[in-house]
Design a protein around this motif. Structure first.
Motif, PDB file in Angstrom:
ATOM      1  N   THR A  14       1.049  -1.152   0.061  1.00  0.00           N
ATOM      2  CA  THR A  14       0.056   0.045  -0.025  1.00  0.00           C
ATOM      3  C   THR A  14       0.894   1.342   0.093  1.00  0.00           C
ATOM      4  O   THR A  14       1.927   1.226   0.687  1.00  0.00           O
ATOM      5  N   CYS A  15       0.283   2.134  -0.636  1.00  0.00           N
ATOM      6  CA  CYS A  15       1.193   3.688  -0.776  1.00  0.00           C
ATOM      7  C   CYS A  15       1.302   4.015   0.580  1.00  0.00           C
ATOM      8  O   CYS A  15       0.276   4.205   1.330  1.00  0.00           O
ATOM      9  N   PRO A  16       2.649   4.612   1.134  1.00  0.00           N
ATOM     10  CA  PRO A  16       2.823   5.142   2.488  1.00  0.00           C
ATOM     11  C   PRO A  16       2.479   6.532   2.388  1.00  0.00           C
ATOM     12  O   PRO A  16       2.582   7.363   3.337  1.00  0.00           O
ATOM     13  N   TYR A  17       1.891   7.235   1.198  1.00  0.00           N
ATOM     14  CA  TYR A  17       1.519   8.596   1.483  1.00  0.00           C
ATOM     15  C   TYR A  17       0.011   8.831   1.847  1.00  0.00           C
ATOM     16  O   TYR A  17      -0.358   8.496   2.866  1.00  0.00           O
ATOM     17  N   CYS A  18      -0.745   9.324   1.099  1.00  0.00           N
ATOM     18  CA  CYS A  18      -1.860   9.919   1.507  1.00  0.00           C
ATOM     19  C   CYS A  18      -2.947   8.826   2.111  1.00  0.00           C
ATOM     20  O   CYS A  18      -2.807   7.784   1.635  1.00  0.00           O
ATOM     21  N   GLY A  19      -4.225   9.214   2.648  1.00  0.00           N
ATOM     22  CA  GLY A  19      -4.970   8.477   2.897  1.00  0.00           C
ATOM     23  C   GLY A  19      -5.919   7.797   2.190  1.00  0.00           C
ATOM     24  O   GLY A  19      -6.875   7.252   2.480  1.00  0.00           O
ATOM     25  N   VAL A  20      -5.864   8.187   0.721  1.00  0.00           N
ATOM     26  CA  VAL A  20      -6.721   7.326  -0.267  1.00  0.00           C
ATOM     27  C   VAL A  20      -6.162   5.731   0.084  1.00  0.00           C
ATOM     28  O   VAL A  20      -7.197   4.974  -0.226  1.00  0.00           O
ATOM     29  N   GLY A  21      -4.914   5.672   0.200  1.00  0.00           N
ATOM     30  CA  GLY A  21      -4.686   4.071   0.394  1.00  0.00           C
ATOM     31  C   GLY A  21      -4.521   3.146  -0.524  1.00  0.00           C
ATOM     32  O   GLY A  21      -4.992   2.303  -0.721  1.00  0.00           O
ATOM     33  N   CYS A  22      -3.621   3.862  -1.699  1.00  0.00           N
ATOM     34  CA  CYS A  22      -3.837   3.000  -3.071  1.00  0.00           C
ATOM     35  C   CYS A  22      -2.987   1.741  -2.849  1.00  0.00           C
ATOM     36  O   CYS A  22      -1.868   1.702  -2.425  1.00  0.00           O
ATOM     37  N   GLY A  23      -3.373   0.685  -3.619  1.00  0.00           N
ATOM     38  CA  GLY A  23      -2.538  -0.665  -3.632  1.00  0.00           C
ATOM     39  C   GLY A  23      -1.547  -0.472  -4.768  1.00  0.00           C
ATOM     40  O   GLY A  23      -1.612   0.166  -5.864  1.00  0.00           O
ATOM     41  N   ARG A  48      -4.648   2.597 -10.792  1.00  0.00           N
ATOM     42  CA  ARG A  48      -4.021   4.027 -11.098  1.00  0.00           C
ATOM     43  C   ARG A  48      -2.996   4.246  -9.824  1.00  0.00           C
ATOM     44  O   ARG A  48      -3.343   4.044  -8.636  1.00  0.00           O
ATOM     45  N   LEU A  49      -2.116   5.142 -10.009  1.00  0.00           N
ATOM     46  CA  LEU A  49      -1.364   5.900  -8.866  1.00  0.00           C
ATOM     47  C   LEU A  49      -1.158   7.369  -9.253  1.00  0.00           C
ATOM     48  O   LEU A  49      -1.026   7.742 -10.600  1.00  0.00           O
ATOM     49  N   CYS A  50      -1.058   8.139  -8.155  1.00  0.00           N
ATOM     50  CA  CYS A  50      -0.657   9.697  -8.480  1.00  0.00           C
ATOM     51  C   CYS A  50       0.688   9.756  -8.798  1.00  0.00           C
ATOM     52  O   CYS A  50       1.534   8.799  -8.749  1.00  0.00           O
ATOM     53  N   VAL A  51       1.192  11.066  -8.830  1.00  0.00           N
ATOM     54  CA  VAL A  51       2.548  11.260  -9.179  1.00  0.00           C
ATOM     55  C   VAL A  51       3.585  10.759  -8.235  1.00  0.00           C
ATOM     56  O   VAL A  51       4.642  10.453  -8.299  1.00  0.00           O
ATOM     57  N   LYS A  52       2.989  10.928  -6.773  1.00  0.00           N
ATOM     58  CA  LYS A  52       3.982  10.639  -5.863  1.00  0.00           C
ATOM     59  C   LYS A  52       3.984   9.166  -5.576  1.00  0.00           C
ATOM     60  O   LYS A  52       5.016   8.666  -5.430  1.00  0.00           O
ATOM     61  N   GLY A  53       2.677   8.497  -5.876  1.00  0.00           N
ATOM     62  CA  GLY A  53       2.862   7.092  -5.821  1.00  0.00           C
ATOM     63  C   GLY A  53       3.766   6.625  -6.953  1.00  0.00           C
ATOM     64  O   GLY A  53       4.651   5.648  -6.755  1.00  0.00           O
ATOM     65  N   PRO A 185      -5.318  12.674  -4.909  1.00  0.00           N
ATOM     66  CA  PRO A 185      -5.526  12.875  -6.304  1.00  0.00           C
ATOM     67  C   PRO A 185      -6.172  11.626  -6.990  1.00  0.00           C
ATOM     68  O   PRO A 185      -7.041  11.842  -8.138  1.00  0.00           O
ATOM     69  N   ILE A 186      -6.192  10.378  -6.315  1.00  0.00           N
ATOM     70  CA  ILE A 186      -6.818   9.507  -7.015  1.00  0.00           C
ATOM     71  C   ILE A 186      -8.237   9.517  -6.808  1.00  0.00           C
ATOM     72  O   ILE A 186      -9.109   9.018  -7.586  1.00  0.00           O
ATOM     73  N   LEU A 187      -8.657   9.912  -5.576  1.00  0.00           N
ATOM     74  CA  LEU A 187      -9.986  10.021  -5.525  1.00  0.00           C
ATOM     75  C   LEU A 187     -10.495  11.101  -6.248  1.00  0.00           C
ATOM     76  O   LEU A 187     -11.767  11.069  -6.848  1.00  0.00           O
TER      77      LEU A 187
HETATM   78  S1  SF4 Z   1      -3.303   9.044  -4.026  1.00  0.00           S
HETATM   79 FE1  SF4 Z   1      -1.221   9.262  -4.582  1.00  0.00          FE
HETATM   80  S2  SF4 Z   1      -0.091   9.600  -2.621  1.00  0.00           S
HETATM   81 FE2  SF4 Z   1      -2.401   9.040  -1.901  1.00  0.00          FE
HETATM   82  S3  SF4 Z   1      -2.319   6.894  -1.772  1.00  0.00           S
HETATM   83 FE3  SF4 Z   1      -2.656   6.947  -4.080  1.00  0.00          FE
HETATM   84  S4  SF4 Z   1      -0.761   6.899  -4.955  1.00  0.00           S
HETATM   85 FE4  SF4 Z   1      -0.335   7.286  -2.854  1.00  0.00          FE
END
Ligand code: SF4
Ligand SMILES: Nc1nc2c(c(=O)[nH]1)N[C@H]1C(S)=C(S)[C@@H](COP(=O)(O)OP(=O)(O)OC[C@H]3O[C@@H](n4cnc5c(=O)[nH]c(N)nc54)[C@H](O)[C@@H]3O)O[C@H]1N2
Ligand SMILES: Nc1nc2c(c(=O)[nH]1)N[C@H]1C(S)=C(S)[C@@H](COP(=O)(O)OP(=O)(O)OC[C@H]3O[C@@H](n4cnc5c(=O)[nH]c(N)nc54)[C@H](O)[C@@H]3O)O[C@H]1N2
Ligand SMILES: [Mo]
Length: 909
Positions: A14-23, A48-53, A185-187
């Motif tokens: 799971t992505c360690p950044y925002c609370g969206v919690g993307c796989g 999908r992943l945002c730029v940070k992910g 971003p993903i939401l």
């Molecule tokens: S929206 Fe971006 S930063 Fe947030 S969990 Fe998904 S990939 Fe990670």
């Protein structure tokens, strides 16, 4: 340093950044690289992943890592590596001694929503059940605590009822104090995709700034900062007046409507519009839209939480959903987006000083008895502990004498942060667990404990929709670093406590799951909605195979409850939700003659918090390379500063320096400064020093979005920048910011007096800057004394080592093209001439600052293509330049560039 993969197979994490919690699918590709992709099976992001992910692969190297436990000699300030045994012994005996002398409330933990649930659980257990104090608070205090408090008041428990799908099912999405496009971003993309499919779906943004999020909105309400309660009270009154209510729901399932309506005041649209400084027609349009749309989701984030009226803002929003009965049904409800990857997990275990554990609370002895019996612990905290800001006040006043900071960087992130430095300096024992050695906070630590970072650690996190996902390890532990849970358990055992002998995170998770179910009913204990009994008894193999699931979850292998309150039952003893009477009140500190502007602080798209991880990525640095003060051009004029110049932002608490810019959609009277830059990456850009230490009276959350400030020009006599393969001597400059490149570090710099292009030997100056002893070094140099310009490049064996550009005026040449010279083994003739000219010859145009980080496409490239090829929308830009075609995070900016380019064209015809 090479990364040695545990295995080369793809690991789902799971992505360690925002609370969206993307796989995330992480595949160690070679000894030095990890390939990152979105997990198509994960229900948060579906691939999908945002730029940070997407850039996570660039941030897992070992540069700057803390790899061994260290102790500091307070007299010399020097750090020495020590064994784990010594480090654990120092922490355990230090805490034990202070507790013995001064009692359990003389020690504290300050933890983080970036810890895993298992780490969080044992930290909370140690403090509240064994040390016997509730002095454990978390950086979620700075983040979600107003939402937590608002939920408890309205629902009787800290519950986010929603599901991400509700965002797609809604016909109206209201985004309040949320820059969703950049921060979730993903939401945001999920909402925008649905709007493309169903254009009748509406998006309203309520934010004083015109943010990237507004690019996709049907309506933007640029309210006066801090007036959200007024706005939603006005909505409540409007709904009541127009009969847009669900009277049956209100009668059967709520309490307190009359008092809330009385507090909201009369439905006076004109007055509300005036108070909120919003156009009356726009306000009317919003109220009408809300009234007539059944499926409404109201999202709120830090523009709501981080306020001295944060909890009231949350309840003013929830009140409107209760009055319309729009909660617990598909496509509707109040939705607090969590910031950090495990903000929600921390709330489950009781990481906040005013909750006990597992959604049990202080104030009722039964709750304490349940937790203590379950833990079989020697003690149980009897009352709430100190909240973050109070906690550091108590450290400053000497009441708290030892603090263990885990996974957070408070010298950057707390308000009035210069005072924090003084507090930590005075504190008898400061322990910090981190993955990075040099941080603004670690500079004050007596003991540094190396923790495992993302990709190395193993456990669970819970996202904004209450979905528990696994973070899995795919890189072996580097150096002597250890998992946070293990460090905490080792210290607990050394303090003589049993109850901390866990063989792995799965055993901690199991205990956490059991506690959630323990006496979780009104007959034998206390009913709480947080219940993960379905996850009890997982062995290591099942824990490793755990699929993302939402809580509550009762059946093993079940899917969990998708949406709360569908049964119309809330957690208050009578099962009813509560309206809360919210009277608007102004922020505590108002602008005045000395400090006439309001400072608003927040995030930028490509950086994460104090930059200890995202700051290492050259790709991410390309978007916004240095801190800025965004302000309205007329305010800038009044303050005597111009775009591109450095300015000092000062408040009654402190000051910082950054570059003035416009174009961030600022209203008059407000300025915006990003939170990320700190003493490690800039000489004087830590905005926390400026922020007032005012907190919400209910939640204790700081008012990060509203500090009265003044702005004045920061006088310098020269401006410049350097790119070099090793760090320059920063004593030579007054102001600097570091930007990470792939093969170099870039410094933006400015100075007073030490450099005068019309006088002195500049080569000597450059030599000192780059610490070059060799008198016969190969230099490419240009000097124009009358224009006050100097440029120099130092070359070794035809390869560029470093270069510096200085001017007496801030109009320095572009920097983007210089990066490519550092990729080359040899400079050719054209490169040398370009260096002399200060701009690329022929080939290589100046692409400008990066807009699309995934494909490295710059602003100038995009604007030229829009103009020359007549591109009309983001999709056309993508097919022409690829920009926006991967993660999509830059699409709102592409839209903005289309408008700006068109306006520029019109103004020239
Ligand atoms: S929206 Fe971006 S930063 Fe947030 S969990 Fe998904 S990939 Fe990670
Ligand atoms: N890129 C990136 N994404 C992140 C993070 C990051 O560091 N970088 N951090 C994560 C974390 S921990 C968090 S908490 C979230 C935060 O996510 P957000 O809350 O979306 O982000 P912020 O930029 O802090 O603030 C949101 C907006 O509140 C507005 N605002 C200020 N005052 C008011 C007001 O009085 N009323 C209203 N309605 N709005 C106001 C600001 O102008 C700002 O645009 O982001 C998460 N995602
Ligand atoms: N002015 C202003 N200030 C703000 C805000 C604002 O909007 N305006 N927002 C607030 C909010 S919402 C938040 S969430 C905070 C965030 O502020 P912080 O929590 O202070 O910021 P981070 O940079 O995320 O700090 C995390 C630290 O933990 C380390 N770390 C990373 N992974 C691990 C790990 O696995 N284990 C351990 N032990 N350490 C690890 C990192 O290197 C870093 O030093 O900032 C708050 N401060
Ligand atoms: Mo946050």
């Amino acid at each position: 340093m090479p990364i040695i993969p545990i295995q080369s197979a793809t690991v789902k994490t799971t992505c360690p950044y925002c609370g969206v919690g993307c796989g995330v699918d992480a595949t160690p590709a070679s000894a030095t690289e990890v390939t990152i992709a979105g997990d198509e099976t994960h229900p948060s992001n579906f691939g999908r992943l945002c730029v940070k992910g997407s850039a996570l692969g660039e941030t897992v190297g070992l540069e700057g890592r803390l790899l061994a436990p260290k102790l500091r000699d307070r007299n010399t300030g020097l750090l020495t590596d020590v064994s784990w045994d010594d480090a654990v012994g120092t922490v355990a005996s230090g805490f034990a001694r202070i507790i013995a002398q001064h009692g359990p409330d003389a020690v504290a933990f300050y933890v983080s929503g970036q810890l895993l649930t298992e780490d969080y659980y044992v930290a909370n257990k140690l403090m509240k059940g064994y040390i016997g104090s509730a002095n454990i608070d978390t950086n979620s205090r700075l983040c979600m605590s107003s939402s937590v408090a608002g939920h408890k008041r309205a629902f009787g428990e800290d519950l986010v009822p929603m599901n991400y799908e509700d965002l797609e099912l809604a016909d109206l999405v209201v985004l309040v104090g949320s820059n969703t496009a950049w921060c979730h971003p993903i939401l945001f993309q999920r909402i925008v995709k649905m709007k493309e499919k169903r254009p009748e779906m509406k998006i309203v943004v309520i934010d004083p700034r015109y943010t990237a999020t507004c690019e996709m909105a049907d309506l933007h309400l640029p309210l006066k900062p801090g007036t959200d309660v007024r706005l939603f009270n006005g909505l409540l009154a409007f709904l009541a007046e127009h009969g847009a209510t669900d009277a049956a729901f209100v009668d059967a399932h709520t309490h307190g409507f009359d008092a809330a309506l009385a507090a909201a005041g009369p439905a006076d649209l004109a007055q509300t519009a005036k108070d909120c400084k919003i156009d009356q027609h726009d306000l009317m349009a919003f109220y009408r839209l809300f009234a007539r749309t059944e499926r409404v989701v109201t999202v709120y984030s830090q523009g709501v939480n981080q306020s001295s009226a944060g909890t009231d803002k949350v309840n003013a929003i929830i009140n409107c959903h209760l009055l319309t009965g729009r909660i617990g049904k598909p496509g509707m409800g109040p939705f607090s987006f969590t910031g950090q990857p495990n903000a929600m997990g921390g709330r489950e275990v009781g990481g906040l000083a005013n909750t006990l554990a597992a959604h049990l609370e202080f104030g009722d002895p039964l709750h304490g008895e349940i937790v203590q019996t379950f833990w079989n612990s020697p003690a149980i905290a009897q009352r709430a502990g100190l909240k973050a800001v109070e906690l550091f006040d108590a450290i400053e006043s000497g009441r708290v004498k030892a603090v263990w900071i885990m996974g957070t960087n408070p010298v950057v992130s707390l308000p009035d942060s210069d005072r924090l430095k003084r507090a930590l300096d005075m504190c008898e024992l400061v322990v910090s667990s981190d993955i990075i050695e040099k941080t603004d906070t670690n500079a004050f630590a007596d003991v540094l404990l190396p923790a495992l970072g993302w990709g190395e650690k193993d456990g669970t996190v819970t996202n904004s929709e209450r979905r528990i996902s696994r973070q899995r390890a795919f890189i072996p532990a580097p150096g002597k670093a250890r998992a946070d849970w293990r460090i905490i358990c080792d210290v607990a055992r050394r303090m003589g406590f049993d109850g901390f002998s866990f063989a792995g995170p799965q055993e901690i998770f199991d205990e956490h799951a059991r506690l959630s179910a323990y006496r979780n009913d009104a007959a034998t204990g206390v009913h709480r909605a947080f219940n993960v009994s379905g996850l009890i008894g997982m062995d290591r193999a099942r824990y490793d195979a755990l699929q993302p699931v939402q809580w509550p979850l009762f059946a093993p292998d079940g899917q969990g409850v998708v949406r709360l309150f569908e049964d119309r039952r809330f957690s208050h003893a009578d099962g009813r939700a509560r309206f809360i009477a919210t009277a608007p009140r102004a922020p505590k500190n108002a602008p005045d003659e000395d400090y006439p502007l309001v400072l608003n602080t927040g995030r930028v798209r490509d950086q994460w918090h104090t930059m200890t991880r995202t700051g290492r990525s050259a790709k991410l640095a390309g978007h916004i390379g240095e801190s800025f003060i965004d302000m309205h051009p007329q305010d800038a004029l009044a303050c005597g500063v111009r775009e591109g110049e450095l300015a000092r932002v000062a408040s009654r608490w402190g000051s910082m320096v950054a570059r003035v810019q416009h174009g961030g959609g600022m209203p008059r009277g407000s300025v915006f400064v990003p939170i990320h830059w700190n003493d490690q990456v800039a000489s004087d850009a830590r905005v926390g020093a400026v922020v007032n230490p005012v907190v919400d009276p209910v939640s204790g959350e700081p008012e990060f979005k509203h500090t009265p400030v003044s702005i004045e020009k920061f006088h310098v006599t020269w401006h410049g920048f350097s790119l070099s393969r090793s760090a320059p001597d920063l004593d030579m400059v007054t102001h600097w910011t570091r930007v990470h490149g792939a093969r170099f570090v870039r410094y933006e710099m400015a100075g007073r007096n030490r450099f005068d292009a019309s006088n002195g030997d500049h080569r000597d100056w450059a030599r000192t800057l780059f610490r070059i002893d060799d008198q016969h070094a190969d230099w490419i140099e240009y000097e124009d004394k009358s224009a006050g310009v100097y440029r120099a490049a130092h070359v070794i064996d035809d390869r560029i080592e470093s270069c510096v550009f200085i001017s007496e005026r801030p109009d320095l040449p572009a920097r983007a093209w210089l990066a490519s010279l550092f990729e080359k083994d040899r400079l050719d003739e054209e490169d040398r001439i370009s260096l002399l000219l200060g701009q690329p010859m022929g080939k290589g145009e100046d692409t400008g600052p990066t807009v699309c980080s995934c494909f490295g496409v710059g602003r100038n490239t995009i604007c030229n293509a829009i103009r020359d090829k007549g591109l009309k929308n983001a999709a056309e830009i993508t097919s022409c330049l690829k920009a926006g075609g991967n993660c999509g995070s830059c699409v709102p900016e592409l839209k903005k560039l289309i408008v700006e380019t068109e306006m520029a064209r019109l103004s020239t015809v």
